[in-house]
Design a protein around this motif. Sequence first.
Motif: not given
Ligand SMILES: Cc1cc2nc3c(=O)[nH]c(=O)nc-3n(C[C@H](O)[C@H](O)[C@H](O)COP(=O)(O)O)c2cc1C
Length: 333
Positions: A59-63, A89-93, A109-111, A264-266, A286-291
């Motif tokens: 799971v990618a870090p997403t804020a 986990l994003s720094s901006l969680s 942890f993403q720094l 990216g785009g997986i 990243g995004r699919p988990l948010l959806w």
């Molecule tokens: C809403 C959102 C917030 C993100 N926040 C961070 C973040 O805080 N730190 C970081 O390293 N990457 C962040 N990313 C990038 C993701 O870690 C990841 O590189 C990217 O989402 C992968 O692409 P995908 O969404 O197409 O799977 C963010 C991406 C999105 C969509």
Amino acid sequence: MEPALFEYYAGGSADNLTLRDNRTAFERLRLNPRVLVDVSAVDPSVEVLGHRESMPVMVAPTAMARLAHPDGELAIARAAARAGVTQVLSSLSTYSIEEVAGAGANTWFQLYVFKDRAISEHLVRRVEAAGYRALVLTVDLPVPGLRENLTRSGFDPSDLTMSNFTEVMKGHQEGGFFTYIHDNFDGSLTWDDVEWLHSITDLPMVVKGVLRADDAVRAVEAGVAGVLVSNHGGRQLDTAIAGIDALPAIAAAVDGRAAVFVDGGIRRGTDVVKALALGARAVLVGRPLLWGLAVGGESGAADVLAMLRAEVENAMALCGVPSVTDLPPDLVT
Ligand SMILES: Cc1cc2nc3c(=O)[nH]c(=O)nc-3n(C[C@H](O)[C@H](O)[C@H](O)COP(=O)(O)O)c2cc1C
């Protein structure tokens, strides 16, 4: 989701060319499957930095996941734990390092490094104390990308609490955290700072946001355990190369000296198989988990991971690949 919020999650930077290319790059690649291989049992598990992942999808870090669902990063952590995959986990969680650690997933942890290094060092200490297994240093954000869509949509998250920074934010309330971080990302970060991070922690480090083979080699020389090939989901430099297109040269240059990851785009199991065949140890999503989170909280996020697992197993079986160690390099044409 509110339109402005959806824009924040879905959008890229400037003209969204890289955002779109992250998908079209996968769509261009073709698979060259093997036949008459016994695939009655397919095992998608993979070893990543000494930890067995149940599949090569992390799971990618997403804020700011709380924007999608009140349970935010906690729900993602629980879904990741159920699926047996690592959450970064994003720094901006919007839940804190300590709260998310309690949810039971294997966590990295993403720094982000801020101008005030003491803030980053304090985060590292908390991450170590909470039992996180790796640090992911994001290096593709010396300055924010041109997020024109946010200006157009009027996205304003200033009411949200950035749970890892409640102390820092005391006295910086004006303009909210977004303004604060915008002004305080350290654009002067260099390879020396990777060495500085190594000097303050024994945690393995993954550098996130590498797109060039020479940078990947620098990272290996700086002693990182992993290189994450990423363009930040198309949210930073528009027209930057897609991760999957950058991956083969980087995997060749790294040559097994560190684990290579891509994001990216997986979106499909076939994307995962393509990434592995081109040299990735695992992928991040990243995004699919948010959806999934927005639709159904923990169970929505868990559904997304379950769908990906079923698709990865299906793609491996149809490619004649019973385990990830059996991937022929010429599987992708
Ligand atoms: C809403 C959102 C917030 C993100 N926040 C961070 C973040 O805080 N730190 C970081 O390293 N990457 C962040 N990313 C990038 C993701 O870690 C990841 O590189 C990217 O989402 C992968 O692409 P995908 O969404 O197409 O799977 C963010 C991406 C999105 C969509």
